[in-house]
Write a protein that holds these residues in place. Structure first.
Motif, PDB file in Angstrom:
ATOM      1  N   ILE A 115      74.251 -20.112  -0.956  1.00 17.72           N
ATOM      2  CA  ILE A 115      73.229 -19.421  -0.162  1.00 17.72           C
ATOM      3  C   ILE A 115      73.094 -17.984  -0.655  1.00 17.72           C
ATOM      4  O   ILE A 115      74.095 -17.312  -0.909  1.00 17.72           O
ATOM      5  N   ASP A 116      71.875 -17.533  -0.788  1.00 18.53           N
ATOM      6  CA  ASP A 116      71.618 -16.127  -1.105  1.00 18.53           C
ATOM      7  C   ASP A 116      71.762 -15.345   0.201  1.00 18.53           C
ATOM      8  O   ASP A 116      70.829 -15.269   0.997  1.00 18.53           O
ATOM      9  N   ALA A 142      71.903 -12.283   1.041  1.00 22.64           N
ATOM     10  CA  ALA A 142      71.037 -11.125   1.285  1.00 22.64           C
ATOM     11  C   ALA A 142      69.640 -11.566   1.712  1.00 22.64           C
ATOM     12  O   ALA A 142      68.978 -10.886   2.488  1.00 22.64           O
ATOM     13  N   LEU A 143      69.188 -12.692   1.180  1.00 20.55           N
ATOM     14  CA  LEU A 143      67.801 -13.110   1.411  1.00 20.55           C
ATOM     15  C   LEU A 143      67.675 -14.276   2.386  1.00 20.55           C
ATOM     16  O   LEU A 143      66.559 -14.750   2.639  1.00 20.55           O
ATOM     17  N   ALA A 144      68.796 -14.750   2.927  1.00 23.32           N
ATOM     18  CA  ALA A 144      68.706 -15.830   3.909  1.00 23.32           C
ATOM     19  C   ALA A 144      67.940 -15.312   5.122  1.00 23.32           C
ATOM     20  O   ALA A 144      68.388 -14.393   5.796  1.00 23.32           O
ATOM     21  N   GLY A 145      66.793 -15.894   5.382  1.00 23.63           N
ATOM     22  CA  GLY A 145      65.928 -15.416   6.459  1.00 23.63           C
ATOM     23  C   GLY A 145      66.500 -15.768   7.824  1.00 23.63           C
ATOM     24  O   GLY A 145      67.135 -16.809   7.987  1.00 23.63           O
ATOM     25  N   MET A 146      66.267 -14.899   8.788  1.00 17.55           N
ATOM     26  CA  MET A 146      66.750 -15.102  10.161  1.00 17.55           C
ATOM     27  C   MET A 146      65.557 -15.104  11.104  1.00 17.55           C
ATOM     28  O   MET A 146      64.737 -14.179  11.092  1.00 17.55           O
ATOM     29  N   ALA A 184      64.265 -11.423  10.360  1.00 15.82           N
ATOM     30  CA  ALA A 184      65.003 -10.496   9.509  1.00 15.82           C
ATOM     31  C   ALA A 184      65.590 -11.309   8.360  1.00 15.82           C
ATOM     32  O   ALA A 184      65.250 -12.487   8.184  1.00 15.82           O
ATOM     33  N   CYS A 185      66.424 -10.690   7.574  1.00 18.61           N
ATOM     34  CA  CYS A 185      67.208 -11.433   6.593  1.00 18.61           C
ATOM     35  C   CYS A 185      68.515 -10.680   6.381  1.00 18.61           C
ATOM     36  O   CYS A 185      68.689  -9.558   6.885  1.00 18.61           O
ATOM     37  N   ALA A 218      69.870  -8.945   4.222  1.00 14.52           N
ATOM     38  CA  ALA A 218      69.879  -7.596   3.657  1.00 14.52           C
ATOM     39  C   ALA A 218      69.880  -6.507   4.731  1.00 14.52           C
ATOM     40  O   ALA A 218      70.222  -5.358   4.449  1.00 14.52           O
ATOM     41  N   ALA A 219      69.508  -6.877   5.963  1.00 14.54           N
ATOM     42  CA  ALA A 219      69.522  -5.900   7.066  1.00 14.54           C
ATOM     43  C   ALA A 219      70.932  -5.377   7.313  1.00 14.54           C
ATOM     44  O   ALA A 219      71.110  -4.294   7.858  1.00 14.54           O
ATOM     45  N   GLY A 273      72.876  -4.379   3.046  1.00 12.12           N
ATOM     46  CA  GLY A 273      72.354  -4.972   1.816  1.00 12.12           C
ATOM     47  C   GLY A 273      72.678  -6.442   1.696  1.00 12.12           C
ATOM     48  O   GLY A 273      71.912  -7.207   1.130  1.00 12.12           O
ATOM     49  N   VAL A 314      68.866 -19.622  10.494  1.00 13.96           N
ATOM     50  CA  VAL A 314      69.072 -18.887   9.252  1.00 13.96           C
ATOM     51  C   VAL A 314      68.771 -19.814   8.082  1.00 13.96           C
ATOM     52  O   VAL A 314      69.290 -20.934   8.021  1.00 13.96           O
ATOM     53  N   GLY A 315      67.914 -19.343   7.161  1.00 13.53           N
ATOM     54  CA  GLY A 315      67.477 -20.158   6.025  1.00 13.53           C
ATOM     55  C   GLY A 315      68.658 -20.639   5.187  1.00 13.53           C
ATOM     56  O   GLY A 315      69.472 -19.839   4.751  1.00 13.53           O
ATOM     57  N   THR A 374      61.861 -20.092   7.310  1.00 15.23           N
ATOM     58  CA  THR A 374      63.047 -19.223   7.275  1.00 15.23           C
ATOM     59  C   THR A 374      63.235 -18.488   5.952  1.00 15.23           C
ATOM     60  O   THR A 374      64.330 -18.007   5.677  1.00 15.23           O
ATOM     61  N   GLY A 380      63.680 -15.650   3.768  1.00 19.98           N
ATOM     62  CA  GLY A 380      63.929 -14.225   3.953  1.00 19.98           C
ATOM     63  C   GLY A 380      63.244 -13.414   2.867  1.00 19.98           C
ATOM     64  O   GLY A 380      63.060 -13.885   1.739  1.00 19.98           O
ATOM     65  N   LEU A 417      61.913  -5.640   5.828  1.00 22.00           N
ATOM     66  CA  LEU A 417      62.444  -6.987   5.587  1.00 22.00           C
ATOM     67  C   LEU A 417      62.044  -7.889   6.736  1.00 22.00           C
ATOM     68  O   LEU A 417      61.605  -7.429   7.793  1.00 22.00           O
ATOM     69  N   GLN A 440      63.679 -15.248  -0.621  1.00 23.32           N
ATOM     70  CA  GLN A 440      64.636 -16.344  -0.680  1.00 23.32           C
ATOM     71  C   GLN A 440      63.968 -17.568  -1.318  1.00 23.32           C
ATOM     72  O   GLN A 440      62.848 -17.923  -0.928  1.00 23.32           O
TER      73      GLN A 440
END
Lengths: 266, 268
Positions: free
Chosen positions: A177-178, A180-184, A196-197, A199-200, A203, A250-251, B188, B190, B202, B258
């Motif tokens: 899983i990335d 920092a970029l896993a979307g929330m 959010a993701c 990185a919030a 970083g 979470v992505g 999802t 990010g 973001l 992402q």
């Protein structure tokens, strides 16, 4: 530096406030000279009292990880508190608000360690290597300080404003899983209230956990395999009341769902 | 929303406002919002002006590549003080290459935002187009940055004015890695938007109407109100996931998505 007697006094006062579900005035109002070191010493005393009462340490939480919160508190680094066995809820449990004072919910990613992490010298790559799995979670923060009127010393002394927490059931592999970029995606009662993701949080949440490992190492506090780390809020603080349901997704990781019932003290 | 509901502008007014907007777009100068002079102007009037503007682009021999949805996130609606999404058209001339230098001298006050772009492989028709139909008709999605540039002073506008100004469309940049919609969770994803190496904004893609595919469906339904369909091969930008961030000459921008990779550019 505060005297050991005062450290014990304030640690005991916060413990009593927690037990009795009431607030105390901000520590800074009573002790304008209180330092961050004093505050962590008070936190340790408060936790000592909870351990004496039969709880065990199950992990750590990282707070003050986002730039807006750091700006608000006038600090440039996170803080931490300790998670105990009495703070744990399972996904599907209803969180009884009458056990809390002035709770608010935060959506986060939790790490569960499979190896000890002993700082200093720990990097984000070490964190990924030592992590068993990551999982979406909610931390229900709470403050024993009146009206949440906290400065950094107040929240640190008050165990980083920790209340209770609940982990989701879908485990993610941090190697895939990335972070920092896993979307929330955060929903309240079926309505989208924020995104959010990772990185919030510093970083990447892995950076926050590395910071924690290094900070704990320099303080001589153990950070063991099996511990849960709440890596810091990716969302805004969400007010919760009787009947509310929150879901964070979470992505690449999954989701966590939590319900609330009853009324908090304030 | 229903753009066909009510128009108040005469044909002369539409042409006059179209010329005013076009002149501001081509000359990169700010004008007052159109409702200052036409307070009764409706959303439908805004689309009349936009369609007139599009006809002029096409008459000059430019190619329309597709459409953009705008004001599709809570963050954007809050930032701009509106409560309904909008759409605008995209011409090939508005495209800029990834990692290229983008001139700001021919814009008024540009801002950037991160979006998921859709490329279609089948025609989509409204009304009643659904997100499921959009997904079935999508060839691939890819990451994009839209450079928006309201031609209204202070970026202050209302819905009829911004629609007449083609939804503030100015430039767009695609990059990263195209993906099949079946291989990503479009809710999802990010996204971070970095300006000069610092994260400026973001979010996650659900910020766009819960799922960016919903924004594309909405767009198909809006253009159906004047009889248009979305042909196969169309390029659609689904709307900003974060609030828009102002840029000036000397700024570098990196959008990271992402699963979809990144898009970078610099402004000169």
């Amino acid at each position: 530096m505060m005297t050991p007697g005062k450290i014990q006094h304030y640690g005991d006062a916060l413990y009593a406030a927690w037990r009795e579900r009431r607030t105390i005035p901000p520590l800074l109002e009573q002790e304008p000279e209180i330092t961050l070191e004093d505050a962590y010493a008070i936190q340790l005393r408060m936790i000592e009292r909870r351990l004496q009462a039969g709880e065990t340490v199950v992990g750590k939480k990282i707070g003050v990880t986002s730039k807006p919160v750091q700006d608000f508190l006038g600090v440039f680094q996170p803080d931490f508190g300790q998670l105990t066995s009495a703070m744990v809820y399972q996904e599907g449990d209803v969180i009884p608000l009458d056990t809390l004072i002035q709770p608010k919910a935060e959506a986060e990613v939790a790490f569960v360690l499979k190896e000890d992490l002993k700082g200093p010298g720990i990097t984000a790559a070490d964190v990924i290597r030592a992590t068993d799995y990551v999982v979406p979670c909610f931390e229900i923060v709470d403050s024993r300080i009146k009206d949440w009127k906290i400065k950094i010393q107040d929240t640190v002394a008050d165990n980083a404003s920790c209340g209770v927490y609940v982990l989701g059931k879908t485990k993610g592999d941090p190697r895939k899983i990335d972070l920092a970029l896993a979307g929330m995606v955060l929903e309240k009662n079926g309505e989208l209230i924020g995104t959010a993701c990772g990185a919030a949080v510093q970083g990447s949440p892995a950076n926050a956990v590395a910071w924690l490992a290094n900070t704990l190492g320099s303080l001589g506090i153990p950070f063991k395999a099996g511990e849960v780390i709440l890596s810091g809020s990716q969302s805004m603080l969400v007010d919760v009341k009787d009947g509310d349901e929150l879901v964070c997704t979470v992505g690449g990781m999954g989701s966590c769902r939590v319900k609330f019932a009853g009324r908090s003290a304030v | 929303m229903n753009a066909a509901v009510k128009t108040t502008l005469s044909r002369e007014d539409v042409v006059r406002l179209c010329e005013r907007v076009e002149s501001a777009q081509l000359g990169a100068h700010a004008i007052r919002k159109l409702t200052d002079e036409y307070p009764a102007m409706t959303l439908a009037d805004g689309y009349l002006v936009q369609n007139e503007l599009r006809k002029r682009w096409l008459a000059r021999g430019h190619r329309q590549v597709g459409w953009k949805a705008g004001l599709t996130s809570r963050a954007k609606m809050k930032q701009m003080g509106v409560d309904v999404p909008s759409i605008g058209f995209l011409m090939a001339d508005m495209a800029r290459a990834e990692n290229s230098s983008i001139t700001v001298a021919d814009m008024v006050h540009p801002r950037v935002e991160c979006e998921v772009a859709f490329v279609t492989k089948a025609e989509l028709k409204g009304p009643n187009c659904t997100a499921e139909q959009v997904l079935a008709a999508t060839d691939f999605v890819l990451p994009a940055v839209e450079v928006i540039d309201s031609r209204f002073s202070g970026f202050k506008f209302d819905l009829p004015s911004v629609v007449a100004d083609n939804g503030s469309s100015a430039r767009f940049v695609t990059g990263g890695r195209p993906r099949n919609v079946a291989d990503v969770d479009l809710r999802t994803l990010g996204v971070t938007l970095e300006k000069n190496g610092e994260i400026a904004a973001l979010g996650a893609s659900a910020a766009v109407l819960g799922n960016p595919a919903e924004a594309v469906a909405m767009l198909v339904n809006i253009i159906s109100e004047w009889g248009d369909t979305l042909p196969a091969g169309s390029f659609v930008m689904s709307g900003g996931i974060t609030e828009a961030i102002a840029v000036k000459a000397g700024d570098t921008v990196l959008a990271r998505f992402q699963e979809l990779g990144s898009v970078s550019m610099r402004f000169v």
